[in-house]
Motif scaffolding. Structure first.
Motif, PDB file in Angstrom:
ATOM      1  N   PHE A   1       0.823  -1.208   0.000  1.00  0.00           N
ATOM      2  CA  PHE A   1       0.000   0.000   0.000  1.00  0.00           C
ATOM      3  C   PHE A   1       0.857   1.258   0.000  1.00  0.00           C
ATOM      4  N   TYR A   2       1.811   1.332   0.906  1.00  0.00           N
ATOM      5  CA  TYR A   2       2.621   2.541   1.020  1.00  0.00           C
ATOM      6  C   TYR A   2       3.529   2.756  -0.181  1.00  0.00           C
TER       7      TYR A   2
ATOM      8  N   ALA B   1       3.376   6.147  -2.325  1.00  0.00           N
ATOM      9  CA  ALA B   1       4.603   6.937  -2.445  1.00  0.00           C
ATOM     10  C   ALA B   1       5.025   7.116  -3.894  1.00  0.00           C
ATOM     11  N   SER B   2       4.739   6.129  -4.730  1.00  0.00           N
ATOM     12  CA  SER B   2       5.139   6.208  -6.143  1.00  0.00           C
ATOM     13  C   SER B   2       4.276   7.188  -6.933  1.00  0.00           C
ATOM     14  N   ALA B   3       3.046   7.427  -6.477  1.00  0.00           N
ATOM     15  CA  ALA B   3       2.146   8.356  -7.169  1.00  0.00           C
ATOM     16  C   ALA B   3       1.142   8.922  -6.169  1.00  0.00           C
ATOM     17  N   PRO B   4       1.574   9.851  -5.311  1.00  0.00           N
ATOM     18  CA  PRO B   4       0.679  10.402  -4.283  1.00  0.00           C
ATOM     19  C   PRO B   4      -0.448  11.225  -4.888  1.00  0.00           C
ATOM     20  N   PRO B   5      -1.572  11.322  -4.204  1.00  0.00           N
ATOM     21  CA  PRO B   5      -2.685  12.152  -4.695  1.00  0.00           C
ATOM     22  C   PRO B   5      -2.231  13.601  -4.895  1.00  0.00           C
TER      23      PRO B   5
ATOM     24  N   TYR C   1       5.754  12.019   4.338  1.00  0.00           N
ATOM     25  CA  TYR C   1       5.362  10.978   5.290  1.00  0.00           C
ATOM     26  C   TYR C   1       5.241   9.634   4.584  1.00  0.00           C
ATOM     27  N   PHE C   2       4.522   9.591   3.481  1.00  0.00           N
ATOM     28  CA  PHE C   2       4.323   8.326   2.784  1.00  0.00           C
ATOM     29  C   PHE C   2       5.627   7.805   2.175  1.00  0.00           C
TER      30      PHE C   2
ATOM     31  N   VAL D   1       7.379   6.309   5.403  1.00  0.00           N
ATOM     32  CA  VAL D   1       6.730   5.145   5.998  1.00  0.00           C
ATOM     33  C   VAL D   1       6.824   3.920   5.096  1.00  0.00           C
ATOM     34  N   GLN D   2       6.915   4.108   3.797  1.00  0.00           N
ATOM     35  CA  GLN D   2       7.089   2.940   2.935  1.00  0.00           C
ATOM     36  C   GLN D   2       8.356   2.178   3.324  1.00  0.00           C
ATOM     37  N   PHE D   3       9.404   2.914   3.734  1.00  0.00           N
ATOM     38  CA  PHE D   3      10.643   2.262   4.129  1.00  0.00           C
ATOM     39  C   PHE D   3      10.500   1.522   5.453  1.00  0.00           C
ATOM     40  N   HIS D   4       9.704   2.069   6.367  1.00  0.00           N
ATOM     41  CA  HIS D   4       9.429   1.350   7.622  1.00  0.00           C
ATOM     42  C   HIS D   4       8.778   0.005   7.306  1.00  0.00           C
ATOM     43  N   GLU D   5       7.753   0.055   6.467  1.00  0.00           N
ATOM     44  CA  GLU D   5       6.974  -1.151   6.192  1.00  0.00           C
ATOM     45  C   GLU D   5       7.768  -2.165   5.365  1.00  0.00           C
TER      46      GLU D   5
END
Length: 239
Positions: free
Chosen positions: A81-82, A86-90, A100-101, A104-108
């Motif tokens: 999801f993240y 992150a690759s194409a934020p709204p 943030y996104f 957080v993608q790196f955390h996940e």
């Protein structure tokens, strides 16, 4: 409960998302910190029933491996999801939200890769996700989905900790759930300013307002709530 299709071959784009590897910065920072619908067969609750496990994956909660695979499944979902956001934020995202996104993608991914490495050949393998219910062009839809994933993640770790027998695994679970709680608080504040510490909205997920205790759900309830986002059939035994 609706019968599902066996795992299908993922598209190149979905494969890229699921197989994304931890970038160097995120690895150094986080790697040591060491969720069509899913069919849930809670046969372990009653020993006189035998689940149909002819396809999909099985979470066997008889030992720590089952709990770790459960966490691995949820971290795969969050990472996918993240990475996608992150690759194409709204377009309506603020720069802070984009940042943030990205972070957080790196955390996940770190969480996902930790469990994958720890489980090794005992892992359930990659799951096929289904994000068709999320409008990734809408900031409102994306934040709502993030809230769902993070709240479920916190409730999942809190509810499964009691099933872990090895101290080292319990310590790691505590380290990860604290990070997930930070995510949940931030996302809630983006949706409604000042709501980051509101436990009253989490009572349905097992939060205890009077005791100041966060959400906690058993695996069957977490997987049931997450089912709309995972195509892979998941069988549960010895729950």
């Amino acid at each position: 409960m609706e019968t599902l299709k066996e795992n299908q071959e993922t598209s190149p784009r979905e494969t890229d998302i699921l197989d994304a590897r931890l970038q160097r910065r995120a690895f150094l920072q986080y790697a040591g910190a060491g969720a069509a619908a899913m069919a849930l067969v809670a046969a372990g609750c009653k020993k006189d029933r035998s689940p149909d496990m002819s396809f999909g994956v099985t979470l066997d909660f008889k030992d720590d491996l089952g709990v770790l695979n459960y966490a691995y499944a949820l971290e795969q979902l969050e990472a996918a999801f993240y990475i996608k956001v992150a690759s194409a934020p709204p377009a309506a995202f603020t720069q802070a939200q984009k940042n943030y996104f990205q972070d957080v993608q790196f955390h996940e991914i770190a969480h996902r890769e930790f469990f994958k490495k720890k489980l090794s050949t005992a892992s359930i393998g990659s799951l096929e996700v289904d994000f068709s219910s999320i409008d990734f062009t809408s900031a409102t839809s994306v934040l709502a989905a993030a809230k769902t994933f993070e709240d479920l993640g916190v409730a999942a770790y809190n509810g499964a900790g009691v099933r872990l027998k090895e101290d080292a695994n319990l310590v790691v679970a505590g380290q990860i759930v604290s990070v997930e709680a930070r995510h949940a608080a931030w996302v809630r504040d983006q949706i409604s300013n000042g709501s980051f510490a509101d436990l009253s909205s989490l009572t349905a997920l097992g939060a205890n307002v009077a005791g100041g205790l966060d959400a906690a759900l058993t695996p069957d309830k977490v997987l049931g709530a997450a089912s709309k986002y995972i195509k892979t059939r998941i069988n549960v035994i010895n729950l």
